[in-house]
Design a protein around this motif. Structure first.
Motif: not given
Ligand code: SF4
Length: 348
Positions: A129-131, A139-141, A145, A168
């Protein structure tokens, strides 16, 4: 047990380490010692100071085991908002630690005792979920979030205020750390308050009494809707008796008595004059005007320690040993719903 587990006792690996050590919690709390003392400190500081930080460095075993002890203690203290305050304090401590660890990770100085971002994300099932976006941001899904930001205050956390791109939400590293703090808070709060078996509750009764006293001392209730004579603490009963017998109470005793009665919203100066048998209603009216603020909320009357110092703490009963303020005594009596039974036994 590793130091990392002691610093982050809510991690799955830490829980597994405790299970693998096959610690008998009943024996641990019955024996007492550093883990129990640190558990008390965790809860006391969380409830009174908003931090679960230790004032001294303990061994990894005691520090790690103090966490399950603290969860039991905060469940037994059973004060309003206690589990939420405790979870917030543990999460704040975790955030302080993992922020420092991530900093070390970025500067390539991390050692075996530090927690990496990837480890923390994996432990919370957030790896997918976190890239990282490569510029220090992430970027958080959107589903993650929304869940993690739901308890955060501030307009800027609302989704309508954020950029939403391809499912995201972009966040800064500081914001990600705040979201991870929320994940920790959720996990710590999960399952609290615990259902504590009797042998453990019995072994911790002294510590729980001390914690309740500390909490009550710091923040006694300030007002009550109803006045129940049967729930009055023995000191107030005695002061009322003395006033009704016509004694001219010393200023501090009278202040304590009127101050206590000012906490009852349904009592006005006329009522207090009648309850105490005073013959100077104007003085009561004046005192009450100084004791209640514009909204009618009363300033706290003297604590048990002050009452003792002035010789007004008399006829103590069993409940007195568990509280630190006469208003807490009244609150406990009325909460427990045992005013009649207690009054009967006190009269025996
Ligand atoms: S311990 Fe507190 S509540 Fe009990 S009699 Fe003394 S002052 Fe009153």
């Amino acid at each position: 047990m590793q130091r990392l587990h002691a610093r982050y006792p809510f991690l799955s690996a830490a829980r597994e380490a405790v299970e693998a050590a096959d610690v008998d919690l009943v024996a641990l709390v019955q024996e007492g010692g550093p883990a129990v003392e640190r558990g008390v400190e965790r809860v006391r500081r969380a409830l009174l100071e908003g931090t679960a930080e230790s004032e001294e460095r303990l061994g990894a075993r005691a520090e790690l085991l103090s966490y399950p002890v603290a969860r039991v203690l905060v469940s037994l203290v059973d004060a309003p908002g206690a589990t939420e305050k405790y979870a917030r304090a543990e999460a704040a401590l975790a955030q302080r630690r993992f922020t420092a660890d991530f900093q070390e990770e970025r500067s390539l100085q991390s050692g075996g005792e530090t927690l990496s971002l990837q480890q923390l994300l994996a432990d919370f099932d957030l790896s997918g979920d976190v890239r990282p976006t490569g510029d220090g941001r992430f970027d958080v899904a959107v589903t993650a979030y929304l869940r993690l930001s739901s308890g955060l205050e501030g307009e800027h956390w609302r989704l309508v205020r954020r950029t939403l791109s391809d499912g995201t939400v972009p966040v800064t590293s500081d914001e990600l750390e705040t979201l991870l703090r929320e994940a920790v808070r959720e996990r710590v709060a999960d399952g609290l308050p615990l259902n504590v078996p009797d042998p453990i509750a019995d072994a911790l009764s002294e510590e729980v009494g001390r914690l309740r006293t500390a909490v009550a001392d710091a923040d006694p209730p300030r007002s009550f809707a109803e006045f129940e004579v049967e729930a009055l603490p023995p000191c107030v009963d005695a002061l009322i008796d003395r006033a009704r017998d016509g004694e001219d109470l010393p200023d501090n005793s009278r202040f304590a008595l009127v101050g206590f009665l000012a906490a009852f919203e349904e009592l006005d100066a006329h009522d207090i004059t009648a309850v105490c048998g005073f013959d100077d209603p104007e003085r009561v009216r004046y005192q009450l005007g100084r004791l209640r603020d514009d909204r009618g909320v009363a300033f706290a009357p003297p604590s048990c320690a002050t009452m003792q110092a002035y010789g007004d703490c008399v006829n103590q009963d069993d409940l007195c040993a568990e509280i630190a303020h006469p208003l807490s005594y009244y609150a406990r009596r009325t909460e427990d719903g045992d005013t009649d039974a207690e009054a009967d036994s006190a009269a025996d």
